[in-house]
Design a protein around this motif. Structure first.
Motif, short mmCIF file in Angstrom:
data_model
loop_
_atom_site.label_atom_id
_atom_site.label_comp_id
_atom_site.label_asym_id
_atom_site.label_seq_id
_atom_site.Cartn_x
_atom_site.Cartn_y
_atom_site.Cartn_z
N VAL A 173 0.82 -1.03 0.20
CA VAL A 173 -0.10 0.08 -0.06
C VAL A 173 0.93 1.21 0.07
O VAL A 173 1.74 1.49 0.77
N ALA A 174 0.62 2.00 -0.88
CA ALA A 174 1.35 3.30 -0.89
C ALA A 174 0.74 4.45 -0.14
O ALA A 174 -0.50 4.54 0.05
N LEU A 175 1.55 4.98 0.68
CA LEU A 175 0.83 5.87 1.78
C LEU A 175 1.19 7.40 1.23
O LEU A 175 2.02 7.57 0.08
N PRO A 176 0.45 8.40 1.88
CA PRO A 176 0.76 9.70 1.16
C PRO A 176 2.30 10.25 1.45
O PRO A 176 2.69 9.54 2.36
N ASP A 230 -3.08 2.04 -4.27
CA ASP A 230 -2.42 3.33 -4.04
C ASP A 230 -3.18 4.07 -3.24
O ASP A 230 -4.44 4.71 -3.44
N GLY A 231 -2.74 4.27 -2.17
CA GLY A 231 -3.32 5.13 -0.91
C GLY A 231 -3.08 6.42 -1.01
O GLY A 231 -3.19 7.20 0.04
N SER A 232 -2.06 6.87 -1.80
CA SER A 232 -1.31 8.12 -1.54
C SER A 232 -2.26 9.44 -1.64
O SER A 232 -1.81 10.24 -1.08
N PRO A 250 -9.49 0.32 -10.89
CA PRO A 250 -7.98 0.33 -11.31
C PRO A 250 -7.24 1.46 -10.97
O PRO A 250 -6.08 1.33 -10.92
N ASP A 251 -7.71 2.56 -10.65
CA ASP A 251 -7.03 3.87 -10.16
C ASP A 251 -6.39 3.73 -8.70
O ASP A 251 -5.50 4.31 -8.61
N PHE A 252 -7.01 2.75 -8.05
CA PHE A 252 -6.54 2.65 -6.73
C PHE A 252 -6.10 1.21 -6.44
O PHE A 252 -5.25 1.01 -5.40
N SER A 253 -6.52 0.14 -7.00
CA SER A 253 -6.18 -0.99 -6.57
C SER A 253 -5.92 -2.07 -7.77
O SER A 253 -6.74 -2.08 -8.98
N LYS A 254 -4.92 -2.63 -7.90
CA LYS A 254 -4.57 -3.59 -9.02
C LYS A 254 -4.22 -5.17 -8.23
O LYS A 254 -3.34 -5.17 -7.25
N VAL A 255 -4.74 -6.05 -8.74
CA VAL A 255 -4.41 -7.54 -8.24
C VAL A 255 -3.57 -8.13 -9.54
O VAL A 255 -4.04 -8.44 -10.52
N LEU A 256 -2.35 -8.69 -9.14
CA LEU A 256 -1.53 -9.07 -9.97
C LEU A 256 -0.95 -10.49 -9.38
O LEU A 256 -1.12 -10.81 -8.34
N ARG A 257 -0.78 -11.39 -10.77
CA ARG A 257 -0.03 -12.53 -10.27
C ARG A 257 1.36 -12.51 -9.99
O ARG A 257 1.88 -11.49 -10.32
N PHE A 316 0.05 2.60 -11.89
CA PHE A 316 -0.87 3.38 -11.52
C PHE A 316 -0.47 4.65 -12.19
O PHE A 316 -1.03 5.87 -11.96
N TYR A 317 0.43 4.54 -13.14
CA TYR A 317 0.70 5.63 -14.09
C TYR A 317 -0.46 6.35 -14.78
O TYR A 317 -1.28 5.49 -15.47
#
Length: 581
Positions: free
Chosen positions: A374-377, A409-411, A448-455, A549-550
């Motif tokens: 989780v990305a923090l601010p 992305d919790g920034s 998808p702007d905030f959460s992605k689930v990847l293998r 998250f670009y």
């Protein structure tokens, strides 16, 4: 910030002169601890003194005191803040006697070298006034909660470090960041944690003043008042260790679970594993002085040692703590363990293929230990505004999460503070925290702007070396004795080939086919005489968080930029005219 902390710090004004501001903490911190313990001991003081006359064996006395008071620690001195000032001439000796007669588990004053400070205060003629000032403060837990006491300690430490021009980051993790970390750490175990009478263990190898341990316990007790969380920690800063241990003593915990020392070179809980682990290790701290010991442990530990997967650069040791915690999780067959650790961005991507950091990521991902990041601010911490991330590890993942890593992305989930505290200008409010925890709980790509689930294999790649022939003066490829073309080192190149190139889901097993397909499509058409040196192929892992998250932001129109420039030029010309006039 803590009103209590401000009041206690104001006592330091009496030290002005004989003490420099950067020395105030040497007096204030141990006296705050002493007064806190004094207030806790006061109701049962006479009972304990009477027990001490009957039971001379310390272990027996401790058992009897615990039965009567419910506390494992005690003090048998006939002095306390209530009567220390009665003997003006003997104040220094009596204060030393008071400190010496604590039970053996109260070793915290030794780590302040407080007896030396008592003599210095007496010599400066300040001892009586300082003791009198602290004696007027009621620090009993019924008056000052453990949370408020923690705030006070952290306020004092920050003020002390500001005066000494030092960083407070090694000691103090903001409470809002800890609360989010705790929520994420406990999130997958909420059903288990609701059971009546449950007992769980929590460990922090960089315990600091104990803020993480305390808030985690508060969280669990608020959720399940009948739960019990056994707290363990290790800390290498003497003052922070003393504060952490005294805090646990005040709460009735077994203070022997808090150890002093360097976790990296002397693991005080070797062989122990825990239900939950959490840490905010120092970032970018050089560990050269420990390198020999760490390397020696790695060489002798065999395949299951805590540092066996790899070693980071000696300029930054935070990934050593990441490995340490991964090895402290309770075994899956015993219920599994979870880790929450806060780090900066470098562990996500530093180091090329088969470097120490890359091999650490490889080990974590291939063993399916990383559950979420989780990305923090930014501007969340008191001494730095850099980007930071919470890593959640789990060695017994929920079936839905197996083989997957969730990036959050919790920034952008932050609230502006009314007043900055050092570099900290933002905080994670209750609402912000709830939003991030919901993203974690939903475990989906739906937003998808905030959460992605990847293998896990989506983070792997191969670094291949592409060679081109060395040519003689006539432009003919040069060959060795065996007829094999020699490579031109000046034209040598490397390419990174993702495991997932061409839509592959084969992971590491797809190396030959995927790399060849990449070479044929991406390299060969441009340099037909090139070839792959398969002997030099390396496997790497990185977590390019920001890339996932670009968001593309188109540049402003040129006309708009020109208009702004013209305005600025006009302002400059106007200012020049005023100067010339």
């Amino acid at each position: 910030m803590s009103t209590l902390g401000s009041f206690i710090w104001s006592i330091a004004d009496q030290l002005r002169g004989p003490y420099r501001p950067n020395q105030y903490g040497n007096v204030i911190l141990p006296l705050t601890i002493l007064r806190r313990l004094d207030c806790i001991l006061e109701p049962d003081r006479e009972t304990v003194r009477e027990l001490a006359t009957r039971f001379h064996n310390p272990n027996r006395l401790r058992g009897e005191v615990t039965k009567v008071t419910g506390r494992p620690f005690y003090n048998t001195s006939r002095y306390s803040f209530a009567n220390l000032l009665a003997d003006a001439d003997g104040l220094a000796d009596n204060l030393v006697d008071y400190i010496d007669r604590f039970s053996a588990d109260v070793d915290v004053f030794d780590y302040f070298d407080f007896k030396k400070e008592i003599l210095a205060l007496e010599k400066a003629g300040l001892l009586r006034e300082v003791v009198k000032a602290f004696g007027a403060v009621d620090l009993h837990p019924a008056v000052v909660s453990n949370s408020d006491m923690g705030d006070a300690f952290e306020y004092i430490i920050r003020k002390f470090n500001e005066a000494a021009n030092e960083t407070s980051g090694d000691h103090y993790t903001p409470r809002d960041a800890i609360r989010l970390l705790v929520d994420l750490l406990f999130a997958e175990k909420e059903t288990d944690l609701s059971e009546a009478g449950i007992i769980r263990s929590l460990y922090d190898p960089t315990a600091g003043t104990g803020g993480m341990l305390s808030l985690a316990e508060e969280h669990l007790l608020a959720y399940n008042a009948g739960a019990r969380l056994n707290l363990y920690g290790q800390e290498y800063n003497p003052q922070s260790y003393a504060i952490c241990k005294s805090d646990l003593l005040a709460k009735g915990h077994d203070a022997t679970n808090i150890a002093f020392g360097n976790t990296l070179t002397d693991d005080a809980f070797k062989g122990r594993q825990f239900d939950f682990c959490m840490s905010n290790p120092p970032y970018g701290v050089d560990w050269k002085q420990y390198a020999k010991a760490v390397q020696a442990e790695r060489d002798s530990a065999g395949p299951y040692g805590r540092f066996t997967p790899g070693l980071p650069a000696t300029s930054d040791g935070q990934m050593l703590f990441l490995l340490h915690l991964a090895h402290k999780m309770r075994a899956p067959e015993d219920g599994g363990g979870r880790v929450g650790i806060v780090m900066n961005g470098s562990p996500l991507f530093n180091g090329g293929a088969e470097s120490g950091p890359s091999n650490i990521r490889k080990w974590l991902l291939e063993n399916d230990l990383v559950e979420a990041i989780v990305a923090l601010p930014t501007n969340m911490f008191f001494n730095t505004g850099i980007a930071t991330y919470i890593w959640i590890l789990d060695n017994a993942k929920h079936p839905d999460r197996k083989g997957r890593v969730q990036l959050i992305d919790g920034s952008s989930f932050w609230t502006k503070m009314r007043k900055n505290l050092g570099a900290k200008g933002r905080e994670i409010s209750d609402r912000d925290r709830a939003e991030v925890v919901k993203l974690y709980a939903d475990f989906t790509d739906a937003d998808p702007d905030f959460s992605k689930v990847l293998r896990t294999d989506e983070f792997g790649y191969w670094t291949i070396t592409v060679e081109r022939p060395l040519l003689d003066e006539d432009g003919t490829p040069v060959r060795d004795r065996k007829g094999k073309m020699k490579a031109d080192a000046k034209k040598r190149d490397t390419e990174n080939v993702p495991f997932t190139y061409g839509g592959s889901t084969a992971g590491p097993a797809g190396k030959l086919d995927v790399v060849q397909a990449y070479f044929d499509a991406e390299v060969k058409p441009h340099v037909p005489d090139a070839w792959i040196d398969w002997a030099k192929a390396k496997t790497g892992y990185e977590i390019p968080f920001t890339r996932h998250f670009y968001k593309y932001v188109p540049p402003r129109p040129l006309a708009e930029i020109d208009a702004d420039l013209e305005k600025q030029v006009a302002k400059i010309l106007e200012l020049l005219r005023e100067v010339e006039g």
